[in-house]
Design an enzyme around this catalytic site. Sequence first.
Site, PDB file in Angstrom:
ATOM      1  N   HIS A  25      -0.110   4.436   7.575  1.00 23.17           N
ATOM      2  CA  HIS A  25       0.248   5.142   6.342  1.00 23.17           C
ATOM      3  C   HIS A  25       0.492   6.633   6.569  1.00 23.17           C
ATOM      4  O   HIS A  25      -0.310   7.301   7.229  1.00 23.17           O
ATOM      5  CB  HIS A  25      -0.869   4.980   5.306  1.00 23.17           C
ATOM      6  N   ASP A  40      -3.439   7.336   8.905  1.00 32.59           N
ATOM      7  CA  ASP A  40      -4.107   6.323   9.717  1.00 32.59           C
ATOM      8  C   ASP A  40      -3.042   5.595  10.539  1.00 32.59           C
ATOM      9  O   ASP A  40      -1.978   6.153  10.809  1.00 32.59           O
ATOM     10  CB  ASP A  40      -4.958   5.373   8.852  1.00 32.59           C
ATOM     11  N   SER A  63       0.792  -1.222   0.000  1.00 32.84           N
ATOM     12  CA  SER A  63       0.000   0.000   0.000  1.00 32.84           C
ATOM     13  C   SER A  63       0.830   1.280   0.000  1.00 32.84           C
ATOM     14  O   SER A  63       0.292   2.356  -0.273  1.00 32.84           O
ATOM     15  CB  SER A  63      -0.941   0.011   1.210  1.00 32.84           C
TER      16      SER A  63
END
Length: 339
Positions: free
Chosen positions: A316, A313, A38
């Site tokens: 990230h 978050d 991600s």
Amino acid sequence: MEGKGFLLGGLLLFCIAAISTAKNSPNGSPKLFVFGDSYVDTGNWPRNVRGPWKEPYGKTFPGKPNGRASDGRVLTDHIASFLGIESPTPYQLRNTSKNTQQGLNFALGGSGVFPSWKNDTLTVQIDQFEQLLKENVYSRQCDLEYSSSVALVSSGSNDYSFYAAAKKGSKDGLPAFTKGLVKQLAADLQRINRLGVKKVVVATLPVIGCLPIHIIPPNSYQNCDEESNKNARIHNKLLLKAVKKLNTDDGKKSTFVVLDLYNAMVSAIDQFRQGAANTEYKNPLQPCCSKIVDFICSAEGVCPNPKLSFFFDLTHPSDNGWNAIFSFLQCSLSKDLKV
């Protein structure tokens, strides 16, 4: 945070073929192929699943969810901008996009070197790339070997999370796991190069112990987990050694390059911490999102201004966090490369 700087010195943090070389190539511009998790995924996450395609992701840029695990840009976007190209189209969107000639992004959030939360792995992503070569979507000679083709790889963090969950926090067997993980990662890097990509750039693990999900005690956002950071540094040292061997075996000095994400993130967090003491910036270890459900930020829990947060978050960086991280990578680019 001890250990800062272990990859500094003679190590080139990040190396890419110069844009001037690309201008003389048959297709005129570099091509960027992205593999991993991600931190580099720009849209392969399924649209029908909670996550980056849902609010509040994309709040800062482009103003709506766009498949990135942040409120804005991620590492891929900065690398592409440095190369002077648009971010490559996500693999899952390739049939709906006309822009595939600047490369493709195969990365998927939640994936790892080994099967982890997602069954998708680096091996699967490289298989997808190889299949496109077989289908002549890209020419090995014209698009890869005779142009400034670059692969960006960011993977490994999810493997350690999955390992910790499977072992229920036990560290038994971790050294052997780390050695096997780096060995497989090195094999994946070599395979990408043998498929024709000229420059293969691999990111180190980030400063895992400073991710909000690992802060000690939980929800305090005060102290990094130094044990996790130590494990990350061990992984990164083995990765550096493996990359050095790949270059030796290849007979070239810089086909495979390490992108020192760990130390860039340490520096960026320190920068944010100093700013928080004198400005409206938040404590860098406190994420923008205060309500997390199954590791995903809920829209009702997002802070009013994500630009003031380093992390969006629990795992990230925010758009501004990535800006800060890349600014430290950019320093080495300006010093070591003429582009």
